[in-house]
Design an enzyme around this catalytic site. Structure first.
Site, short mmCIF file in Angstrom:
data_model
loop_
_atom_site.label_atom_id
_atom_site.label_comp_id
_atom_site.label_asym_id
_atom_site.label_seq_id
_atom_site.Cartn_x
_atom_site.Cartn_y
_atom_site.Cartn_z
N SER A 88 0.85 -1.18 0.00
CA SER A 88 0.00 0.00 0.00
C SER A 88 0.89 1.23 0.00
O SER A 88 1.86 1.30 0.76
CB SER A 88 -0.90 0.01 1.24
OG SER A 88 -1.77 1.13 1.22
N HIS A 102 -2.37 7.28 -4.74
CA HIS A 102 -2.55 6.13 -3.86
C HIS A 102 -2.55 4.87 -4.71
O HIS A 102 -3.05 4.88 -5.84
CB HIS A 102 -3.87 6.25 -3.10
CG HIS A 102 -4.39 4.93 -2.58
ND1 HIS A 102 -5.37 4.21 -3.22
CD2 HIS A 102 -4.04 4.20 -1.50
CE1 HIS A 102 -5.61 3.10 -2.55
NE2 HIS A 102 -4.81 3.07 -1.50
N ARG A 106 -3.16 -6.42 -3.30
CA ARG A 106 -3.26 -7.29 -2.13
C ARG A 106 -3.81 -8.67 -2.48
O ARG A 106 -4.44 -8.87 -3.52
CB ARG A 106 -4.17 -6.65 -1.07
CG ARG A 106 -5.56 -6.33 -1.60
CD ARG A 106 -6.35 -5.45 -0.65
NE ARG A 106 -7.67 -5.13 -1.19
CZ ARG A 106 -7.93 -4.12 -2.00
NH1 ARG A 106 -6.96 -3.30 -2.36
NH2 ARG A 106 -9.14 -3.91 -2.46
#
Length: 300
Positions: A88, A102, A106
């Site tokens: 992240s 951003h 995952r």
């Protein structure tokens, strides 16, 4: 799969942080290795007070153990163990002409009583949050995203661009957090896409990140700006904070699973303003940005 993907995000973290240090030219990432008492841990890297990046983090983690009660209720299970890993990142540049970015990629596994995998999926995406709108930057970001998607499925870009616009939506403000990008979740095996196919897609997107973002940073980082433009940046950062603390599932998952608080909240910018009932001037560049945030556009 979990070992393979964790090795990938370790390598990707190295690649991204090295390139960002090169772009900044002054600051370097501080590394912090941490252990989660319930199982697992991570490698946090944070950059602060650089020539380009005021604050940013590029973090990886791999955590495991018994699923917390709140997550058992969410997934509708009684007893289950889990493994989750991901990378992240959030970058808050100093210059308001450079957008915040951003990204997250995952992987999640859930296990039955005998330790067998009963569910598994990939998720992730990348999105752009500018303070001043340069249309060509938005087009570039989305073009790179689309190119990555098109290598795997012709409908992925349109599908995941729409989901990104829907997900990064501050419902209490009735506006988008930024200009979107890609957002995908619960990417599970299907007759058309097995887990290796999903791995190939997610890593394709991860590998595209630097191409998405770095050219924009290089183009805008030396532009002049005023105190008023810096104030606007800090007001808009407040909206970013609101989304992350109120709506973001990743932040909430980390808080509910006893995640490492410093790593979870590294996404928050260092300088923010909340000005009462603030509205940009009519016809201004600031108003033009708000118009796009309230009505998401098709950029490519």
């Amino acid at each position: 799969m979990k070992d393979k993907f964790y090795a990938y995000i370790e390598q990707l973290q190295d690649t991204i942080t090295s390139k960002l240090e090169e772009v900044d030219g002054t600051a370097t990432f501080k590394e912090d290795i941490w252990v989660r008492p319930e199982g697992g841990g991570g490698r946090t890297r944070v950059i602060e007070n650089g020539a380009v990046f005021e604050k940013g983090g590029v973090n990886i983690s791999g955590v495991h153990g018994e699923l917390p009660d709140s997550m058992k209720a969410y997934f509708g299970v009684e007893d289950a163990n889990f493994f989750a890993c991901g990378l992240s990142l959030v970058l808050h540049p100093k210059n308001p002409m450079v957008p915040t970015v951003h990204a997250n990629w995952r992987y999640f596994e859930m296990y039955g009583k005998d330790g067998e995998i009963v569910d598994q999926w990939f998720g992730g995406g990348q999105d752009l949050t500018p303070y001043y709108l340069f249309d060509e930057d938005a087009v570039h970001f989305h073009e790179v995203c689309k190119t990555a998607c098109d290598k795997h499925n012709a409908i992925f870009y349109d599908t995941y661009k729409k989901r990104c616009d829907e997900y990064f939506w501050n419902t209490h403000r009735n506006e988008a957090r930024g200009l979107g990008g890609l957002f995908f979740d619960y990417c599970k095996a299907t007759p058309e896409m097995d887990m290796q196919d999903w791995y190939n897609f997610v890593t394709e997107v991860g590998n595209s990140f630097l191409d998405c973002y770095v050219p924009i940073v290089i183009k805008r980082k030396d532009l002049e700006y005023t105190k008023e433009q810096r104030d606007w940046q800090e007001i808009r950062r407040g909206r970013y904070v609101e989304f992350n603390l109120v709506h973001d599932k990743g932040t909430l998952f980390g808080l509910k699973t006893n995640g490492r608080i410093e790593s979870i909240l590294m996404s928050l910018p260092p300088h923010v303003q909340w000005v009462y009932d603030h509205h940009p001037e009519k016809g201004s560049e600031e108003e033009r940005l708000i118009d796009v945030l309230t009505k998401p556009k098709e950029w490519v």
